[in-house]
Write an enzyme that holds these catalytic residues in place. Structure first.
Site, short mmCIF file in Angstrom:
data_model
loop_
_atom_site.label_atom_id
_atom_site.label_comp_id
_atom_site.label_asym_id
_atom_site.label_seq_id
_atom_site.Cartn_x
_atom_site.Cartn_y
_atom_site.Cartn_z
N ASP A 162 0.83 -1.21 0.00
CA ASP A 162 0.00 0.00 0.00
C ASP A 162 0.86 1.25 0.00
O ASP A 162 0.65 2.17 0.80
CB ASP A 162 -0.95 -0.01 1.21
CG ASP A 162 -1.82 -1.26 1.23
OD1 ASP A 162 -1.28 -2.36 1.40
OD2 ASP A 162 -3.03 -1.13 1.04
N TYR A 199 -2.08 4.47 -6.22
CA TYR A 199 -3.25 5.23 -5.75
C TYR A 199 -3.65 6.32 -6.75
O TYR A 199 -4.23 7.33 -6.37
CB TYR A 199 -3.03 5.81 -4.34
CG TYR A 199 -3.05 4.74 -3.28
CD1 TYR A 199 -1.99 3.88 -3.11
CD2 TYR A 199 -4.18 4.57 -2.48
CE1 TYR A 199 -2.02 2.88 -2.15
CE2 TYR A 199 -4.22 3.56 -1.51
CZ TYR A 199 -3.13 2.72 -1.37
OH TYR A 199 -3.17 1.73 -0.44
N ASN A 225 -6.86 -3.56 -4.49
CA ASN A 225 -8.07 -2.93 -5.01
C ASN A 225 -7.76 -1.66 -5.78
O ASN A 225 -8.50 -1.29 -6.70
CB ASN A 225 -9.06 -2.63 -3.88
CG ASN A 225 -8.45 -1.84 -2.75
OD1 ASN A 225 -7.42 -2.25 -2.19
ND2 ASN A 225 -9.04 -0.73 -2.40
N HIS A 234 -3.79 -9.43 -1.07
CA HIS A 234 -3.96 -8.03 -0.66
C HIS A 234 -4.84 -7.89 0.58
O HIS A 234 -4.48 -7.22 1.54
CB HIS A 234 -4.53 -7.20 -1.81
CG HIS A 234 -4.57 -5.74 -1.47
ND1 HIS A 234 -3.42 -5.02 -1.19
CD2 HIS A 234 -5.60 -4.88 -1.32
CE1 HIS A 234 -3.75 -3.77 -0.90
NE2 HIS A 234 -5.07 -3.66 -0.95
N HIS A 284 -11.73 -2.21 6.75
CA HIS A 284 -11.78 -3.39 5.88
C HIS A 284 -12.05 -4.67 6.68
O HIS A 284 -11.62 -5.75 6.31
CB HIS A 284 -10.48 -3.54 5.09
CG HIS A 284 -10.11 -2.32 4.31
ND1 HIS A 284 -10.95 -1.76 3.39
CD2 HIS A 284 -9.00 -1.54 4.32
CE1 HIS A 284 -10.37 -0.69 2.86
NE2 HIS A 284 -9.20 -0.54 3.41
N HIS A 312 -3.60 -3.80 2.47
CA HIS A 312 -4.96 -3.25 2.46
C HIS A 312 -5.27 -2.39 3.68
O HIS A 312 -5.76 -1.28 3.54
CB HIS A 312 -5.98 -4.40 2.33
CG HIS A 312 -7.32 -3.98 1.81
ND1 HIS A 312 -7.49 -2.98 0.87
CD2 HIS A 312 -8.58 -4.43 2.09
CE1 HIS A 312 -8.78 -2.85 0.60
NE2 HIS A 312 -9.45 -3.71 1.32
N VAL A 313 -5.02 -2.91 4.87
CA VAL A 313 -5.23 -2.12 6.09
C VAL A 313 -3.95 -1.31 6.32
O VAL A 313 -2.86 -1.88 6.36
CB VAL A 313 -5.53 -3.04 7.28
CG1 VAL A 313 -5.66 -2.22 8.56
CG2 VAL A 313 -6.77 -3.85 7.02
N HIS A 314 -4.10 0.00 6.48
CA HIS A 314 -2.92 0.87 6.50
C HIS A 314 -2.33 0.95 7.90
O HIS A 314 -2.36 1.99 8.56
CB HIS A 314 -3.28 2.25 5.96
CG HIS A 314 -3.80 2.17 4.56
ND1 HIS A 314 -4.57 3.14 3.99
CD2 HIS A 314 -3.66 1.20 3.61
CE1 HIS A 314 -4.88 2.78 2.74
NE2 HIS A 314 -4.34 1.61 2.50
FE LIG Z 1 -6.18 -1.85 -0.52
#
Ligand SMILES: [Fe+2]
Length: 468
Positions: A169, A201, A235, A320, A330, A357-359
């Site tokens: 990410d 992004y 994603n 991911h 998420h 995915h989870v930041h």
């Molecule tokens: Fe993501």
């Protein structure tokens, strides 16, 4: 009745030592870090940031990146972009200290996305590399030539040490730049990056401004041109936006970033496997169909029996969307894939699963949750030494900022969690041991904010000591 005599001091000390040892070896984590970081907004670097600079010279190659090009690491895919004209898709390469230069020919293509047209994207595969050998290579033949280098991996085998970096990410914020710098400066030198998805992004910009795919490619070139990054789709690679007529998922990502999927008999670039040194690495797509009978399901079903732990003791899976995630972001998004595949992971003794995915950062205990059926109600994760450790490493630093809100209390399966940006290192020593460390961006380059000794599940499935 007389009181019993007080225990002898030596016995007290011995008992305390035993208790400490038990606590050190058998306690099951559950640490939520209290580390306090400076709260500041995560913003993207401006288009004129130095890390986005276009290399000088007519039609100079830019966004150079390399990835593994076959099953065994004897091939490498070199990719780059030229913007003035197609130019040449040739790569010239040679071994260090050798004057014998070789040439590989590739292909270039462009794609359009809404009102954007890409530069000429080149992909050229170099084959028959000698293991453990340093190579130089040149791209941009004909006009402006740029030179880079890489080291081919050691021959696939059980006891070759190899060091993987872990980034997820990433994005292109000031924090992203700090993460990459910390990875580069980490004294435990990563030799290949396992990237767990969500690259540029660009889709956070109006109409998914694909110029931000270009800036990202230029930003990470300082690492991606010199060591392979193994790509997982997230994603933010979907770029699916019917409102602007963009209905082909993964269009920019698959044009720009190649994977060697055919070498592992995959039918799509989004799920595949490679062997690299002592590791068999399976890459899955959280955003492609994975239910029973789907191509990804059929591929994974056929893939596990091919894993040979005598050859590649370490079985690593990348995806991911995490299966075990105790943040309020998420939450449960990975649950349906977990239901489909977790039994296979436990049966095949996967060593570790890396997701993003989870930041934020999180490391799990070895747990499984595979006992449930529709009547027994057994749906609680339990300690299972055949299960993987699940690591969320989506803390690369993208513009969406940190995931700071956690479920409370911390679930028992969660060993360590912290909302900070950073990266990790998975340093395989031999067939039985690997040393893992997580590094937050606020610390010095050598500081380990979390660490764990991995015992290989095939050769030594004992419980690992907790050293937090
Ligand atoms: Fe993501």
């Amino acid at each position: 009745m007389p009181n019993p005599p007080p225990p002898r001091p030596s016995l007290v000390v011995a008992a305390a030592v035993v208790a400490l040892l038990l606590a050190a070896t058998l306690c099951h984590g559950g640490k939520t870090s209290l580390f306090v970081r400076k709260v500041e907004k995560t913003i993207d670097m401006p288009l004129d940031a130095d890390v986005f600079a276009v290399p000088p010279g007519y039609n100079a190659p830019q966004q150079v990146h390399i990835t593994q090009g076959d099953l065994l690491g004897e091939a490498l895919i070199v990719s780059w972009v030229t913007v003035d004209e197609p130019g040449s898709s040739k790569v010239i390469y040679w071994k260090e200290n050798s004057s014998q230069k070789k040439t590989a020919q590739g292909k270039a293509s462009t794609y359009s996305y809404f009102n954007y047209t890409s530069g000429h994207i080149h992909h050229t595969t170099i084959r028959n590399l000698e293991h453990g050998t340093k190579y130089y290579y040149e791209v941009g033949i004909g006009h402006t030539v740029r030179q880079f280098w890489f080291v081919a991996p050691p021959e696939v085998g059980p006891d070759v040490p190899y060091t993987f970096g872990l980034i997820g990410d990433l994005g292109q914020s000031y924090d992203s730049n700090r993460t990459l710098a910390h990875y580069e400066m980490n004294p435990q030198k990563g030799q290949t990056v396992l990237f767990v998805g969500d690259l540029s992004y660009a889709d956070n910009y109006p109409n998914h401004d694909n110029n931000r795919w270009d800036t990202w490619g230029r930003f990470v070139e300082r690492s991606t041109a010199y060591q392979p990054w193994i790509w997982t789709a997230g994603n933010h690679e979907l770029d699916f936006d019917p409102e602007i007529g963009e209905t082909k998922p993964f269009k920019p990502f698959t044009h720009r970033y190649r994977t060697p999927f055919k070498a592992s008999n995959s039918t799509a670039p989004l799920w595949y496997s490679i062997k690299r040194g002592p590791a068999h690495i399976i890459v899955l797509s959280s955003y492609s169909a994975y239910g029973k009978y789907t191509p990804q399901y059929k591929w994974l079903e056929a893939e596990f029996p091919k894993v040979n732990r005598a050859e590649t003791p370490w079985l690593i899976v990348m995806m991911h969307s995490p299966w075990y995630n105790s943040y309020n972001y998420h939450y449960m998004e990975g649950e349906s894939m977990r239901v489909m595949y977790e039994t296979w992971f436990v049966q095949n003794k996967v060593d570790v699963v890396f997701a993003g995915h989870v930041h934020a950062y999180e490391r799990s205990e070895r747990v499984s949750n595979i006992a449930y059926n529709v009547v027994n109600g057994m749906c609680t994760p339990e300690i299972d030494q055949s299960a993987p450790v699940y690591i969320t490493i989506g803390d690369g630093g993208n513009l969406e900022g940190l995931a700071t809100n956690m479920t409370k209390p911390q679930p028992k399966y969660s060993a360590y969690r912290e909302a900070s940006f950073g990266h990790a290192i998975f340093d395989i020593k031999n067939r039985t041991h690997a040393y893992y460390s997580w590094h937050r961006n606020q610390d010095g380059y050598a500081v380990e904010a979390d660490r764990h000794w991995f015992y290989n599940r095939y050769y030594n499935a004992a419980e690992e000591p907790s050293i937090v």
